[in-house]
Write a protein that holds these residues in place. Sequence first.
Motif, PDB file in Angstrom:
ATOM      1  N   PHE A 140      42.678  49.762  42.097  1.00 37.05           N
ATOM      2  CA  PHE A 140      43.077  50.131  40.591  1.00 37.05           C
ATOM      3  C   PHE A 140      41.814  49.185  39.987  1.00 37.05           C
ATOM      4  CE2 PHE A 140      47.512  49.536  42.996  1.00 37.05           C
ATOM      5  CZ  PHE A 140      47.734  50.843  42.656  1.00 37.05           C
ATOM      6  N   PRO A 141      42.339  49.938  38.643  1.00 40.25           N
ATOM      7  CA  PRO A 141      40.919  49.187  38.240  1.00 40.25           C
ATOM      8  C   PRO A 141      41.550  48.012  37.543  1.00 40.25           C
ATOM      9  CG  PRO A 141      42.132  50.483  36.500  1.00 40.25           C
ATOM     10  CD  PRO A 141      42.841  51.385  38.154  1.00 40.25           C
ATOM     11  N   PHE A 142      40.163  46.637  37.115  1.00 36.55           N
ATOM     12  CA  PHE A 142      40.375  45.892  36.978  1.00 36.55           C
ATOM     13  C   PHE A 142      40.756  45.126  35.462  1.00 36.55           C
ATOM     14  CE2 PHE A 142      37.819  44.118  40.499  1.00 36.55           C
ATOM     15  CZ  PHE A 142      39.145  43.112  40.922  1.00 36.55           C
ATOM     16  N   VAL A 143      41.643  44.213  35.352  1.00 33.42           N
ATOM     17  CA  VAL A 143      42.327  43.519  33.685  1.00 33.42           C
ATOM     18  C   VAL A 143      41.297  43.481  32.990  1.00 33.42           C
ATOM     19  CG1 VAL A 143      44.011  43.115  32.650  1.00 33.42           C
ATOM     20  CG2 VAL A 143      43.848  45.426  34.014  1.00 33.42           C
ATOM     21  N   HIS A 144      40.774  42.843  31.965  1.00 36.88           N
ATOM     22  CA  HIS A 144      39.514  41.943  31.334  1.00 36.88           C
ATOM     23  C   HIS A 144      37.722  42.423  32.934  1.00 36.88           C
ATOM     24  CE1 HIS A 144      37.661  39.130  29.167  1.00 36.88           C
ATOM     25  NE2 HIS A 144      37.951  38.575  30.154  1.00 36.88           N
ATOM     26  N   THR A 145      38.118  43.949  33.274  1.00 38.81           N
ATOM     27  CA  THR A 145      36.704  43.443  33.938  1.00 38.81           C
ATOM     28  C   THR A 145      36.083  42.613  33.972  1.00 38.81           C
ATOM     29  OG1 THR A 145      37.219  45.516  33.490  1.00 38.81           O
ATOM     30  CG2 THR A 145      35.153  45.550  34.665  1.00 38.81           C
ATOM     31  N   HIS A 146      35.511  41.879  32.373  1.00 34.25           N
ATOM     32  CA  HIS A 146      34.546  41.313  32.359  1.00 34.25           C
ATOM     33  C   HIS A 146      34.831  39.275  32.536  1.00 34.25           C
ATOM     34  CE1 HIS A 146      31.841  43.849  30.847  1.00 34.25           C
ATOM     35  NE2 HIS A 146      32.740  44.628  29.986  1.00 34.25           N
ATOM     36  N   GLY A 147      35.838  39.680  33.230  1.00 35.72           N
ATOM     37  CA  GLY A 147      36.282  38.173  33.079  1.00 35.72           C
ATOM     38  C   GLY A 147      36.153  37.301  35.142  1.00 35.72           C
ATOM     39  N   ARG A 148      35.924  36.259  34.696  1.00 40.15           N
ATOM     40  CA  ARG A 148      35.954  35.024  36.431  1.00 40.15           C
ATOM     41  C   ARG A 148      36.055  35.799  37.217  1.00 40.15           C
ATOM     42  NH1 ARG A 148      37.344  31.004  36.672  1.00 40.15           N
ATOM     43  NH2 ARG A 148      38.908  30.523  35.166  1.00 40.15           N
ATOM     44  N   LYS A 149      35.614  36.512  38.357  1.00 39.29           N
ATOM     45  CA  LYS A 149      36.152  36.855  39.345  1.00 39.29           C
ATOM     46  C   LYS A 149      37.187  35.984  40.096  1.00 39.29           C
ATOM     47  CE  LYS A 149      35.684  41.282  38.566  1.00 39.29           C
ATOM     48  NZ  LYS A 149      35.091  40.697  36.991  1.00 39.29           N
ATOM     49  N   ASP A 150      36.811  33.807  40.432  1.00 36.60           N
ATOM     50  CA  ASP A 150      36.941  33.748  41.003  1.00 36.60           C
ATOM     51  C   ASP A 150      37.845  32.557  40.300  1.00 36.60           C
ATOM     52  OD1 ASP A 150      35.799  32.009  39.282  1.00 36.60           O
ATOM     53  OD2 ASP A 150      34.627  30.822  39.889  1.00 36.60           O
ATOM     54  N   ALA A 151      38.828  33.596  40.810  1.00 32.67           N
ATOM     55  CA  ALA A 151      40.794  32.488  40.111  1.00 32.67           C
ATOM     56  C   ALA A 151      40.241  31.256  41.760  1.00 32.67           C
ATOM     57  CB  ALA A 151      41.882  33.947  40.373  1.00 32.67           C
ATOM     58  N   ASN A 152      41.315  30.785  40.382  1.00 31.00           N
ATOM     59  CA  ASN A 152      41.882  29.296  41.818  1.00 31.00           C
ATOM     60  C   ASN A 152      43.294  29.033  41.536  1.00 31.00           C
ATOM     61  OD1 ASN A 152      40.741  27.692  39.229  1.00 31.00           O
ATOM     62  ND2 ASN A 152      38.774  27.790  39.432  1.00 31.00           N
ATOM     63  N   PRO A 153      43.365  27.416  41.966  1.00 34.07           N
ATOM     64  CA  PRO A 153      44.514  26.870  42.182  1.00 34.07           C
ATOM     65  C   PRO A 153      44.990  26.477  39.892  1.00 34.07           C
ATOM     66  CG  PRO A 153      44.869  26.611  44.130  1.00 34.07           C
ATOM     67  CD  PRO A 153      43.042  27.274  43.676  1.00 34.07           C
ATOM     68  N   ALA A 154      43.991  26.183  39.709  1.00 31.63           N
ATOM     69  CA  ALA A 154      43.671  25.561  38.546  1.00 31.63           C
ATOM     70  C   ALA A 154      44.276  26.143  37.838  1.00 31.63           C
ATOM     71  CB  ALA A 154      42.441  24.593  37.969  1.00 31.63           C
ATOM     72  N   ASP A 155      43.285  27.717  38.041  1.00 32.59           N
ATOM     73  CA  ASP A 155      44.286  28.793  36.311  1.00 32.59           C
ATOM     74  C   ASP A 155      45.517  28.801  36.885  1.00 32.59           C
ATOM     75  OD1 ASP A 155      41.412  29.778  35.978  1.00 32.59           O
ATOM     76  OD2 ASP A 155      40.945  30.647  37.499  1.00 32.59           O
ATOM     77  N   ILE A 156      46.352  29.739  37.958  1.00 34.63           N
ATOM     78  CA  ILE A 156      47.618  29.359  37.991  1.00 34.63           C
ATOM     79  C   ILE A 156      48.021  27.978  37.621  1.00 34.63           C
ATOM     80  CG2 ILE A 156      49.172  29.161  39.936  1.00 34.63           C
ATOM     81  CD1 ILE A 156      47.158  29.642  42.151  1.00 34.63           C
ATOM     82  N   ASP A 157      47.738  26.902  37.556  1.00 33.51           N
ATOM     83  CA  ASP A 157      48.424  25.893  37.183  1.00 33.51           C
ATOM     84  C   ASP A 157      48.300  26.206  34.947  1.00 33.51           C
ATOM     85  OD1 ASP A 157      48.716  24.158  39.585  1.00 33.51           O
ATOM     86  OD2 ASP A 157      46.645  23.453  39.153  1.00 33.51           O
ATOM     87  N   ALA A 158      46.560  26.717  34.829  1.00 30.57           N
ATOM     88  CA  ALA A 158      47.246  27.510  33.957  1.00 30.57           C
ATOM     89  C   ALA A 158      47.580  28.735  33.018  1.00 30.57           C
ATOM     90  CB  ALA A 158      45.782  27.563  33.288  1.00 30.57           C
ATOM     91  N   GLY A 159      48.341  28.759  33.796  1.00 28.87           N
ATOM     92  CA  GLY A 159      48.827  29.920  33.595  1.00 28.87           C
ATOM     93  C   GLY A 159      50.446  29.740  33.595  1.00 28.87           C
ATOM     94  N   CYS A 160      51.090  28.627  34.554  1.00 26.60           N
ATOM     95  CA  CYS A 160      52.562  28.429  34.184  1.00 26.60           C
ATOM     96  C   CYS A 160      52.775  27.600  32.689  1.00 26.60           C
ATOM     97  CB  CYS A 160      52.487  27.432  35.793  1.00 26.60           C
ATOM     98  SG  CYS A 160      52.577  28.225  36.799  1.00 26.60           S
ATOM     99  N   ARG A 161      51.412  26.686  32.071  1.00 27.74           N
ATOM    100  CA  ARG A 161      51.318  26.162  31.270  1.00 27.74           C
ATOM    101  C   ARG A 161      51.691  26.913  29.675  1.00 27.74           C
ATOM    102  NH1 ARG A 161      47.265  22.642  33.827  1.00 27.74           N
ATOM    103  NH2 ARG A 161      45.732  23.699  33.171  1.00 27.74           N
ATOM    104  N   ALA A 162      50.584  28.043  30.469  1.00 26.80           N
ATOM    105  CA  ALA A 162      50.820  29.149  28.960  1.00 26.80           C
ATOM    106  C   ALA A 162      51.973  29.296  29.122  1.00 26.80           C
ATOM    107  CB  ALA A 162      50.092  29.830  29.200  1.00 26.80           C
ATOM    108  N   LEU A 163      52.680  29.796  29.866  1.00 31.16           N
ATOM    109  CA  LEU A 163      53.891  30.595  30.227  1.00 31.16           C
ATOM    110  C   LEU A 163      55.407  30.028  29.479  1.00 31.16           C
ATOM    111  CD1 LEU A 163      54.782  31.872  33.365  1.00 31.16           C
ATOM    112  CD2 LEU A 163      53.885  32.882  31.584  1.00 31.16           C
TER     113      LEU A 163
END
Length: 303
Positions: free
Chosen positions: A262-285
């Motif tokens: 499947f293609p990436f969404v936001h192709t130019h974004g970072r490919k190294d997602a990490n737990p800090a990004d999960i935390d940031a996503g939850c705060r955004a929710l």
Amino acid sequence: MSVFAILSMALLLDALFGEPRWLWQRMPHPAILMGRAIEFGDTWLNRGALPHLNGIFLMLLLSFAAIGLGLLFQSIGWWAEVILAAILLAHRSLVDHVNAVARALRLSLGDGRKSVAMIVGRDTSQMTPQDVSRAAIESAAENFSDGVIAPAFWFLVGGLPGLFLYKITNTADSMIGYRTPRHEAFGWAAARFDDLLNLIPARLTAALLALVFRLLNAWRDIQADARLHRSPNAGWPEAAMARGLDVSLAGPRSYDGELRDFPFVHTHGRKDANPADIDAGCRALWMAWGLAFLCVSTLALFV
């Protein structure tokens, strides 16, 4: 009492208490009962030479039953509507499950894989830490739309009958709406109806997340990213979340041992997602939930 006031109380009740385990250990959750009804229909109707028609017939039966039950419970009183709407909203439990993935991944990759396997349907045994993080963020974005904004939207449109109709359709899609040899024809009606019911809520979810991340000026980019997704609706919240966190979401993943490119969404974004990004996503929710709650509760004051 207005539908806006009832929804405001339901949103708050869900956010405060989530899923009370003590209750669902003693009685089946309404979603479990819906699943049993769908499983029964799959067993008895998914046969014969006309699977498309049988699938349409099942969705008609489920839809009329959901609307009828909604009308019945709605007649009890506003307090019953608040309780049932809170039960069928799933914001607190969603964030709790996604946060659990971040905590588990910080312990070990194996713990992260086990935790994310509870919220996604793809193969997790060979996931990297980046794959685990990306899957958790995708699930957070998509399920915020399916489990919070869409149920709230259809409650505002049709009260409990609208909410019940949405939930039975979404549950049917998650059970029989897959392109497998058994369900591709029989589950076609469930998948298409679910697509229709999520058309507006998915875009509302993306707009809420865009507001949170201050990305309204990038709406055309979000729209373009959403079109890359295999789903006509899930791509919207995922595209907004991906740009907000500057990570690439979606992309290749494995189902039943088969890697799908499947293609990436936001192709130019970072490919190294990490737990800090999960935390940031939850705060955004939580911030997006706050915006939705503010809108609904403000309308409750005037309607």
